[in-house]
Write a protein that holds these residues in place. Structure first.
Motif, PDB file in Angstrom:
ATOM      1  N   VAL A  58       0.856  -1.182   0.000  1.00 19.48           N
ATOM      2  CA  VAL A  58       0.000   0.000   0.000  1.00 19.48           C
ATOM      3  C   VAL A  58       0.895   1.235   0.000  1.00 19.48           C
ATOM      4  N   GLN A  59       0.692   2.092  -0.968  1.00 17.61           N
ATOM      5  CA  GLN A  59       1.446   3.336  -1.042  1.00 17.61           C
ATOM      6  C   GLN A  59       0.647   4.403  -0.292  1.00 17.61           C
ATOM      7  N   VAL A  60       1.239   4.962   0.787  1.00 21.09           N
ATOM      8  CA  VAL A  60       0.541   5.919   1.644  1.00 21.09           C
ATOM      9  C   VAL A  60       1.249   7.264   1.570  1.00 21.09           C
ATOM     10  N   SER A  61       0.454   8.333   1.436  1.00 20.22           N
ATOM     11  CA  SER A  61       0.988   9.698   1.448  1.00 20.22           C
ATOM     12  C   SER A  61       0.128  10.556   2.355  1.00 20.22           C
ATOM     13  N   THR A  62       0.795  11.337   3.213  1.00 19.55           N
ATOM     14  CA  THR A  62       0.074  12.262   4.091  1.00 19.55           C
ATOM     15  C   THR A  62       0.672  13.648   3.937  1.00 19.55           C
ATOM     16  N   ASP A  63      -0.088  14.644   4.379  1.00 21.58           N
ATOM     17  CA  ASP A  63       0.415  16.017   4.325  1.00 21.58           C
ATOM     18  C   ASP A  63       1.625  16.177   5.237  1.00 21.58           C
ATOM     19  N   GLU A  64       1.605  15.541   6.394  1.00 22.78           N
ATOM     20  CA  GLU A  64       2.665  15.680   7.387  1.00 22.78           C
ATOM     21  C   GLU A  64       3.931  14.902   7.024  1.00 22.78           C
ATOM     22  N   ILE A 158      -6.586  -2.670  -1.564  1.00 21.33           N
ATOM     23  CA  ILE A 158      -6.198  -1.258  -1.488  1.00 21.33           C
ATOM     24  C   ILE A 158      -4.717  -1.149  -1.807  1.00 21.33           C
ATOM     25  N   VAL A 159      -4.369  -0.278  -2.752  1.00 26.02           N
ATOM     26  CA  VAL A 159      -2.971  -0.088  -3.130  1.00 26.02           C
ATOM     27  C   VAL A 159      -2.488   1.345  -2.909  1.00 26.02           C
ATOM     28  N   ASN A 160      -3.408   2.300  -2.759  1.00 22.53           N
ATOM     29  CA  ASN A 160      -3.030   3.703  -2.543  1.00 22.53           C
ATOM     30  C   ASN A 160      -3.926   4.344  -1.499  1.00 22.53           C
TER      31      ASN A 160
END
Length: 187
Positions: A58-64, A158-160
């Motif tokens: 799963v590729q995860v991106s957050t603002d922080e 879920i991948v992203n």
């Protein structure tokens, strides 16, 4: 002689390995709420070894944190469980999903997820001053807050996950899936 060499070479030939590409099953929207709710529940409670099982692939991106690497999974879990130094009053909950792709590719899908958290806030919004400037007063309290995420599926996996609070307007609509009730079991 040539026929004999050909037959001899065929006798010692290594059989070709069966090669096939695993087919990706079509995405089934009926399982989207369940898949994301299970992932969020795991992120809200998992310890370090379990995070690996939840987030591999799963590729995860957050603002922080930006694009989250495996070394940052604990920081990701902490950011999804605490705010302003205090743990959330309740674990995050999936409220709804709204599909945003064109549905041409039957194996993939993209949604905007609405997630609710009961976060610790240090100030309370009191309105604006008449010139559209917000007014906040010190008032530590728990407050329900909505967060918005883009969720990408490949098949029913879920991948992203990408934090996308700027998509709050897209998250509502008549065609959104209400994910607050009983959900089907795991995939």
């Amino acid at each position: 002689m040539i026929l004999r060499l050909i037959s001899l070479s065929l006798a010692f030939a290594v059989p070709a390995s069966a090669t096939s590409v695993a087919a990706i099953r079509p995405h089934q929207p009926a399982f989207a709420c369940s898949a994301l709710a299970n992932l969020l529940q795991g992120l809200a409670t998992a310890k370090r070894p379990q995070l690996g099982g939840l987030l591999v692939g799963v590729q995860v991106s957050t603002d922080e944190l930006g694009s989250v690497q495996w070394e940052e999974w604990e920081a990701l879990a902490a950011s999804l469980r605490t705010h302003n130094g205090k743990p959330d009053q309740h674990p995050m909950r999936l409220e709804s999903l709204r599909r945003i792709d064109d549905r041409q590719d039957k194996t993939s899908a993209f949604y905007v997820a609405t997630i609710e958290r009961d976060r610790w806030e240090l100030e309370r919004y009191m309105g604006d001053d008449g010139l559209l400037m917000p007014i906040f007063e010190p008032d530590p309290h728990f407050e329900p807050r909505r967060e918005f995420w883009i969720v990408g599926f490949l098949g029913n996996r879920i991948v992203n996950l990408r934090e996308a609070d700027e998509l709050y307007r897209i998250a509502s609509g008549e065609d959104r899936l209400d994910c607050r009730g009983p959900l089907p079991g795991r995939l």
